[in-house]
Write a protein that holds these residues in place. Structure first.
Motif, PDB file in Angstrom:
ATOM      1  N   GLU A 107      79.732  33.942 -33.743  1.00 60.80           N
ATOM      2  CA  GLU A 107      79.277  33.918 -32.362  1.00 60.80           C
ATOM      3  C   GLU A 107      79.556  35.253 -31.678  1.00 60.80           C
ATOM      4  O   GLU A 107      80.571  35.902 -31.941  1.00 60.80           O
ATOM      5  CB  GLU A 107      79.962  32.795 -31.584  1.00 60.80           C
ATOM      6  CG  GLU A 107      79.627  31.398 -32.080  1.00 60.80           C
ATOM      7  CD  GLU A 107      78.144  31.090 -31.937  1.00 60.80           C
ATOM      8  OE1 GLU A 107      77.543  31.540 -30.942  1.00 60.80           O
ATOM      9  OE2 GLU A 107      77.593  30.416 -32.818  1.00 60.80           O
ATOM     10  N   HIS A 108      78.645  35.637 -30.768  1.00 58.83           N
ATOM     11  CA  HIS A 108      78.741  36.942 -30.118  1.00 58.83           C
ATOM     12  C   HIS A 108      80.062  37.112 -29.378  1.00 58.83           C
ATOM     13  O   HIS A 108      80.766  38.127 -29.522  1.00 58.83           O
ATOM     14  CB  HIS A 108      77.568  37.117 -29.148  1.00 58.83           C
ATOM     15  CG  HIS A 108      77.667  38.358 -28.298  1.00 58.83           C
ATOM     16  ND1 HIS A 108      78.234  38.334 -27.038  1.00 58.83           N
ATOM     17  CD2 HIS A 108      77.304  39.645 -28.529  1.00 58.83           C
ATOM     18  CE1 HIS A 108      78.200  39.551 -26.528  1.00 58.83           C
ATOM     19  NE2 HIS A 108      77.646  40.354 -27.404  1.00 58.83           N
ATOM     20  N   ASP A 109      80.435  36.117 -28.547  1.00 54.42           N
ATOM     21  CA  ASP A 109      81.657  36.237 -27.753  1.00 54.42           C
ATOM     22  C   ASP A 109      82.888  36.349 -28.635  1.00 54.42           C
ATOM     23  O   ASP A 109      83.816  37.127 -28.337  1.00 54.42           O
ATOM     24  CB  ASP A 109      81.795  35.035 -26.812  1.00 54.42           C
ATOM     25  CG  ASP A 109      80.732  35.037 -25.719  1.00 54.42           C
ATOM     26  OD1 ASP A 109      80.101  36.086 -25.530  1.00 54.42           O
ATOM     27  OD2 ASP A 109      80.540  33.993 -25.072  1.00 54.42           O
ATOM     28  N   GLU A 110      82.911  35.600 -29.722  1.00 55.43           N
ATOM     29  CA  GLU A 110      84.057  35.649 -30.631  1.00 55.43           C
ATOM     30  C   GLU A 110      84.138  37.005 -31.322  1.00 55.43           C
ATOM     31  O   GLU A 110      85.234  37.559 -31.496  1.00 55.43           O
ATOM     32  CB  GLU A 110      83.947  34.535 -31.665  1.00 55.43           C
ATOM     33  CG  GLU A 110      84.094  33.129 -31.088  1.00 55.43           C
ATOM     34  CD  GLU A 110      83.943  32.063 -32.157  1.00 55.43           C
ATOM     35  OE1 GLU A 110      83.652  32.426 -33.316  1.00 55.43           O
ATOM     36  OE2 GLU A 110      84.122  30.877 -31.828  1.00 55.43           O
ATOM     37  N   ARG A 111      82.994  37.536 -31.725  1.00 49.56           N
ATOM     38  CA  ARG A 111      82.985  38.852 -32.386  1.00 49.56           C
ATOM     39  C   ARG A 111      83.436  39.937 -31.421  1.00 49.56           C
ATOM     40  O   ARG A 111      84.200  40.841 -31.772  1.00 49.56           O
ATOM     41  CB  ARG A 111      81.586  39.169 -32.927  1.00 49.56           C
ATOM     42  CG  ARG A 111      81.186  38.334 -34.133  1.00 49.56           C
ATOM     43  CD  ARG A 111      79.810  38.740 -34.649  1.00 49.56           C
ATOM     44  NE  ARG A 111      79.784  40.131 -35.095  1.00 49.56           N
ATOM     45  CZ  ARG A 111      80.197  40.540 -36.286  1.00 49.56           C
ATOM     46  NH1 ARG A 111      80.666  39.669 -37.172  1.00 49.56           N
ATOM     47  NH2 ARG A 111      80.128  41.816 -36.624  1.00 49.56           N
ATOM     48  N   LEU A 112      82.942  39.857 -30.174  1.00 50.69           N
ATOM     49  CA  LEU A 112      83.305  40.870 -29.181  1.00 50.69           C
ATOM     50  C   LEU A 112      84.798  40.843 -28.912  1.00 50.69           C
ATOM     51  O   LEU A 112      85.446  41.894 -28.807  1.00 50.69           O
ATOM     52  CB  LEU A 112      82.519  40.619 -27.890  1.00 50.69           C
ATOM     53  CG  LEU A 112      82.612  41.705 -26.809  1.00 50.69           C
ATOM     54  CD1 LEU A 112      82.141  43.039 -27.345  1.00 50.69           C
ATOM     55  CD2 LEU A 112      81.791  41.299 -25.584  1.00 50.69           C
ATOM     56  N   THR A 113      85.355  39.649 -28.797  1.00 47.38           N
ATOM     57  CA  THR A 113      86.795  39.526 -28.590  1.00 47.38           C
ATOM     58  C   THR A 113      87.571  40.063 -29.786  1.00 47.38           C
ATOM     59  O   THR A 113      88.577  40.771 -29.628  1.00 47.38           O
ATOM     60  CB  THR A 113      87.174  38.052 -28.343  1.00 47.38           C
ATOM     61  OG1 THR A 113      86.496  37.580 -27.169  1.00 47.38           O
ATOM     62  CG2 THR A 113      88.671  37.902 -28.166  1.00 47.38           C
ATOM     63  N   ASP A 153      87.137  42.210 -18.280  1.00 50.48           N
ATOM     64  CA  ASP A 153      86.354  40.973 -18.370  1.00 50.48           C
ATOM     65  C   ASP A 153      85.203  41.208 -19.334  1.00 50.48           C
ATOM     66  O   ASP A 153      84.200  41.837 -18.974  1.00 50.48           O
ATOM     67  CB  ASP A 153      85.837  40.575 -16.986  1.00 50.48           C
ATOM     68  CG  ASP A 153      85.020  39.293 -17.010  1.00 50.48           C
ATOM     69  OD1 ASP A 153      84.981  38.638 -18.069  1.00 50.48           O
ATOM     70  OD2 ASP A 153      84.420  38.954 -15.974  1.00 50.48           O
ATOM     71  N   LEU A 154      85.326  40.726 -20.558  1.00 46.26           N
ATOM     72  CA  LEU A 154      84.291  40.941 -21.570  1.00 46.26           C
ATOM     73  C   LEU A 154      83.010  40.177 -21.267  1.00 46.26           C
ATOM     74  O   LEU A 154      81.955  40.487 -21.814  1.00 46.26           O
ATOM     75  CB  LEU A 154      84.813  40.529 -22.949  1.00 46.26           C
ATOM     76  CG  LEU A 154      85.979  41.349 -23.511  1.00 46.26           C
ATOM     77  CD1 LEU A 154      86.453  40.751 -24.832  1.00 46.26           C
ATOM     78  CD2 LEU A 154      85.587  42.801 -23.687  1.00 46.26           C
ATOM     79  N   GLY A 155      83.082  39.195 -20.386  1.00 50.28           N
ATOM     80  CA  GLY A 155      81.903  38.404 -20.065  1.00 50.28           C
ATOM     81  C   GLY A 155      81.086  38.929 -18.912  1.00 50.28           C
ATOM     82  O   GLY A 155      80.057  38.351 -18.549  1.00 50.28           O
TER      83      GLY A 155
END
Length: 405
Positions: A209-215, A74-76
């Protein structure tokens, strides 16, 4: 006799492998300075194959470091931030966004450092790197003139010490914070080289966006076939079962739930046999319990004032859950902590009587419960989750009559 000896040796080998798996789950980076490093190296071939097959995680081992490249299921989930074990109360605080930025800047500086560095040298390099326009636009600035900023840099250095990226030679970090001294470290480049856990370089990702980069930097590249999709689902489920305290069915996608319904038995059998964990399956989800505590980072209950306060607050929230409450106001949790302080102040540490101490104790307890998958935190509420019910207690029922003396 030969067969019996072979059985004993096989059993010993299997137990060593289970222990090595548990060690890597809790401490995915080891160096020869760690007592468990030799055990992991001895079974490196088996461990690399098992983690790759079951979780899609790669294991790197060489004479200087063992690194399990874990990608969270879970990356979040931000409930288990990095923290240092030693130092003062502030140094042990979970890493904030600023500390993570500072850690990245320190690592960038160390990549270009000599074999030895001082905290003073690190300050100079971090200030230069922090002047980058992208960092400034993000609203982050470091001057290292402030005592708190210097304390944050010390926390980063202590984290790198615990990982083995730095090895202390001389000096004292607190003296650096007080501007009365400095600290000297050796830089271990083998550890620095294996710290990043990415599938592709961040510079190759266009997302803003942070979430997109992390994914994007952690995304597994698998073939778009039925086998590839099933493997991706299996890896995602395994990562959450191994890394998260509880896997709730409501958090799964329809595809993941369907796969788990069909493959739950074989999946749990493989995981429990390889780890020594116990599978606890309930109507709401699954938890893998570690009876050895070797893979456990957050325990429940824990000793000390915070540990006792967390357990008692968990009991309060569990009672509210049993009563049908969907959420409990954080203010109500703080009020309950005031009552608990009044009741237990005689054997809790003295500063719990200070004004506002209930807020700090409540925040610590809720953070711990969130990290354990027992509650979910909202802006002003805390949502008790099903697994919290195990910390509720029913009234004692006395069966039979006590015999008179």
């Amino acid at each position: 006799m030969t067969g019996a000896l072979t059985d004993v040796l096989d059993a010993q080998r299997d137990e060593e492998r289970r222990r090595a798996v548990r060690i890597l789950l809790r401490t995915p980076l080891l160096t020869p300075r760690d007592a468990e490093y030799a055990l992991v190296r001895r079974h490196a071939g088996y461990l690399a194959q098992w983690f790759a097959r079951e979780a899609g995680w790669s294991l790197h081992t060489d004479p200087g470091v063992a690194r399990l490249r874990k990608v969270p299921g879970d990356l979040g989930d931000g409930s288990r931030a990095a923290r240092v074990r030693d130092g003062g109360a502030r140094a042990r605080e979970p890493f904030s966004r600023r500390r993570y930025v500072l850690a990245c800047l320190a690592l960038a500086a160390l990549e270009r450092a000599e074999a030895q560095v001082t905290l003073g040298w690190l300050v100079d390099r971090v200030v230069v790197l922090a002047a980058d326009e992208e960092i400034a636009r993000a609203g982050v600035a470091f001057t290292m003139e402030d005592r708190d900023e210097r304390g944050d840099l010390v926390a980063v250095a202590q984290l790198l010490l615990s990982l083995g990226a730095l090895v202390k030679v001389a000096g004292d970090e607190q003296a650096f914070v007080n501007r009365s001294g400095d600290a000297l470290y050796d830089v271990d480049r083998r550890v620095l080289a294996v710290l990043p856990v990415t599938r592709r370089g961040p510079s190759l990702v266009d997302a803003r966006e942070h979430d997109e980069r992390l994914t994007a930097i952690t995304e597994d590249l698998l073939p778009d076939t039925d086998d590839g999709r099933n493997r991706m689902i299996r890896h995602a489920l395994t990562r959450r079962l191994l890394d998260d305290p509880v896997l709730y069915y409501t958090d799964l996608s329809p595809e993941q739930r369907a796969y788990l319904d069909m493959q739950r038995g074989p999946l749990l059998k493989r995981l429990t046999e390889a780890t020594g964990f116990l599978a606890e399956v309930r109507a709401e989800g699954i938890a893998l319990i570690d009876p050895t505590r070797e893979a456990t980072d957050f325990g429940m209950p824990e000793e000390g004032t915070e540990g006792h306060a967390t357990l008692l607050l968990a009991e309060f929230l569990s009672d509210r859950l049993r009563a049908g409450a969907r959420a409990v106001a954080i203010e109500a949790a703080e009020q309950r902590m005031v009552e608990l302080i009044r009741e237990h102040k005689a054997h809790w540490r003295k500063n719990v009587r200070d004004p506002g101490a209930e807020r700090a104790l409540t925040a610590h307890a809720l953070h711990r419960l969130s990290a354990l998958g027992l509650v979910r935190l909202a802006a002003e509420d805390v949502v008790p989750l099903p697994a919290l019910a195990r910390f509720g207690y029913l009234e004692a029922t006395i069966i039979g009559k006590r015999k008179e003396p």
